[in-house]
Structure formats: C-alpha cells, structure tokens
Motif scaffolding. Structure first.
Motif, PDB file in Angstrom:
ATOM      1  N   ASP A  89       0.682  -0.906  -0.041  1.00 56.36           N
ATOM      2  CA  ASP A  89      -0.056  -0.163  -0.284  1.00 56.36           C
ATOM      3  C   ASP A  89       0.366   0.683   0.007  1.00 56.36           C
ATOM      4  OD1 ASP A  89      -2.204  -1.074   0.218  1.00 56.36           O
ATOM      5  OD2 ASP A  89      -2.831  -0.921   2.077  1.00 56.36           O
ATOM      6  N   GLN A  90       1.875   1.083   0.649  1.00 55.81           N
ATOM      7  CA  GLN A  90       2.819   2.641   1.469  1.00 55.81           C
ATOM      8  C   GLN A  90       2.949   3.054  -0.838  1.00 55.81           C
ATOM      9  OE1 GLN A  90       3.213   4.511   2.889  1.00 55.81           O
ATOM     10  NE2 GLN A  90       4.148   5.898   1.976  1.00 55.81           N
ATOM     11  N   ALA A 118      -6.621 -10.527  -6.969  1.00 56.17           N
ATOM     12  CA  ALA A 118      -7.477  -9.506  -7.191  1.00 56.17           C
ATOM     13  C   ALA A 118      -7.519  -8.342  -6.504  1.00 56.17           C
ATOM     14  CB  ALA A 118      -9.009  -9.507  -6.910  1.00 56.17           C
ATOM     15  N   ALA A 119      -6.659  -8.565  -4.916  1.00 55.77           N
ATOM     16  CA  ALA A 119      -6.378  -8.002  -3.738  1.00 55.77           C
ATOM     17  C   ALA A 119      -5.407  -6.633  -4.085  1.00 55.77           C
ATOM     18  CB  ALA A 119      -5.968  -8.396  -2.818  1.00 55.77           C
ATOM     19  N   VAL A 120      -3.952  -7.348  -5.347  1.00 56.24           N
ATOM     20  CA  VAL A 120      -3.245  -6.221  -5.488  1.00 56.24           C
ATOM     21  C   VAL A 120      -3.677  -5.472  -6.046  1.00 56.24           C
ATOM     22  CG1 VAL A 120      -1.156  -5.943  -7.010  1.00 56.24           C
ATOM     23  CG2 VAL A 120      -1.426  -7.799  -5.262  1.00 56.24           C
ATOM     24  N   MET A 121      -4.992  -5.931  -7.111  1.00 53.34           N
ATOM     25  CA  MET A 121      -5.372  -4.881  -8.329  1.00 53.34           C
ATOM     26  C   MET A 121      -6.769  -3.839  -7.313  1.00 53.34           C
ATOM     27  SD  MET A 121      -5.780  -7.570 -11.118  1.00 53.34           S
ATOM     28  CE  MET A 121      -7.339  -6.589 -12.241  1.00 53.34           C
ATOM     29  N   ALA A 122      -7.517  -4.513  -6.168  1.00 57.60           N
ATOM     30  CA  ALA A 122      -7.857  -3.207  -5.435  1.00 57.60           C
ATOM     31  C   ALA A 122      -7.444  -2.487  -4.567  1.00 57.60           C
ATOM     32  CB  ALA A 122      -9.526  -4.610  -4.098  1.00 57.60           C
ATOM     33  N   ALA A 123      -6.115  -2.843  -4.752  1.00 58.52           N
ATOM     34  CA  ALA A 123      -5.505  -1.859  -3.492  1.00 58.52           C
ATOM     35  C   ALA A 123      -4.606  -0.947  -4.323  1.00 58.52           C
ATOM     36  CB  ALA A 123      -4.181  -2.244  -3.005  1.00 58.52           C
ATOM     37  N   ALA A 124      -4.459  -1.444  -5.709  1.00 66.19           N
ATOM     38  CA  ALA A 124      -4.193  -0.225  -6.165  1.00 66.19           C
ATOM     39  C   ALA A 124      -5.487   1.024  -6.697  1.00 66.19           C
ATOM     40  CB  ALA A 124      -3.287  -0.504  -7.959  1.00 66.19           C
ATOM     41  N   GLN A 125      -5.855   0.276  -7.128  1.00 63.26           N
ATOM     42  CA  GLN A 125      -8.047   1.559  -7.553  1.00 63.26           C
ATOM     43  C   GLN A 125      -7.998   1.884  -6.267  1.00 63.26           C
ATOM     44  OE1 GLN A 125     -10.803  -0.832  -8.130  1.00 63.26           O
ATOM     45  NE2 GLN A 125     -12.212   0.606  -9.675  1.00 63.26           N
ATOM     46  N   LEU A 127      -6.076   3.519  -4.522  1.00 60.43           N
ATOM     47  CA  LEU A 127      -5.349   3.988  -3.401  1.00 60.43           C
ATOM     48  C   LEU A 127      -4.886   5.145  -4.680  1.00 60.43           C
ATOM     49  CD1 LEU A 127      -3.002   1.803  -1.902  1.00 60.43           C
ATOM     50  CD2 LEU A 127      -4.274   3.895  -0.664  1.00 60.43           C
ATOM     51  N   GLY A 128      -5.022   4.996  -5.442  1.00 61.33           N
ATOM     52  CA  GLY A 128      -5.358   5.711  -6.926  1.00 61.33           C
ATOM     53  C   GLY A 128      -4.508   6.033  -7.884  1.00 61.33           C
TER      54      GLY A 128
END
Length: 142
Positions: A89-90, A118-125, A127-128
């Motif tokens: 996330d950072q 999906a967790a990586v893609m959701a985190a990217a979305q 966080l912008g």
C-alpha cells in the motif's frame, strides 16, 4: 377440406372428414420467410472515431514498475519481495502521488489464487494508481 370415402363390402360407406393442412403449412412458411427477410441483419461491429493525422511525439518514456505475484501469493515489487500488504500500500501511495504515474505491470503466476491478484488490483484502484496492466496472459491460454 378433403373427404375420404372408404367402402367395406356391402356396408354403407363411412365418411371421414379431415382438414387439409397443406395450405396452412404453405401460409406459415410464407410468413416465416417474410419475417426472416424483414429482420435487419445485425452486425457485430464497434464503430469508433479514430484520430486523424500523425500523433504527437512521445516526450518521455513511461517508467515501468513490475509487480509479480508468485504461486503462493508472495508479492514482489521490481524484483524485491514485499513483506505484507501494508508495504505494498505504501508503494502504491507513492506511485499514485506522482504527477506522471509510472505504469504498473502486474504479472501473476499461473498457479496463484485469484484472490491474491484481485487484492493487488483492488489496492491499486483504492489508492489511486490509474495505469495498471496485466502482463503474461499468454500462459493462461492453454
């Protein structure tokens, strides 16, 4: 209407009245052909307005960040393993904060569970991070 008269020796002939269905079938076939002809042919085309002329030259080659997800869900950022999702996330916050965001190339292993990707893609979305691509999809074609 047709009539069929059968004779059984010296008995009175019995009259069998049956409906002649040939004209009904002919009418139904004509109606079916008219319906098929009047239905417009559906084309499966997407009409797009493409740009005309020469594109502007590329000023800067975009920076590429490679995110690999291994078969056991281990995530690596540009080849370096990520300890947990907080560190990921950072990294994604840092990418989203840049004016010209680098491209994120997400490369999942063939055996990785979908929830890890999906967790990586959701985190990217979340966080912008807007420039994300899935790389290496040819491994899933078989």
């Amino acid at each position: 209407m047709g009539m069929n008269i059968s004779t059984n020796g010296d008995q009175d002939p019995e009259v069998m009245v049956e409906i002649n269905t040939t004209p009904l079938i002919d009418v139904m076939l004509v109606l079916l052909i008219m319906l098929i002809i009047t239905i417009p042919i559906q084309t499966h085309a997407v009409k797009m307005n493409l740009p005309v002329g020469t594109p502007p030259p590329v000023v800067k080659v975009p920076t590429v960040v490679e995110i690999d997800v291994d078969f056991d869900g281990t995530i690596s950022w540009n080849g370096a393993p990520v300890a947990d999702l907080a560190v990921l996330d950072q990294h994604l916050k840092d990418v989203a904060a840049e004016a010209d965001q680098p491209e994120l190339h997400l490369r999942p292993n063939r055996l990785v569970p979908y929830r890890s990707v999906a967790a990586v893609m959701a985190a990217a979305q979340r966080l912008g991070a807007t420039k994300i691509a899935l790389v290496g999809n040819e491994q899933f074609m078989q």
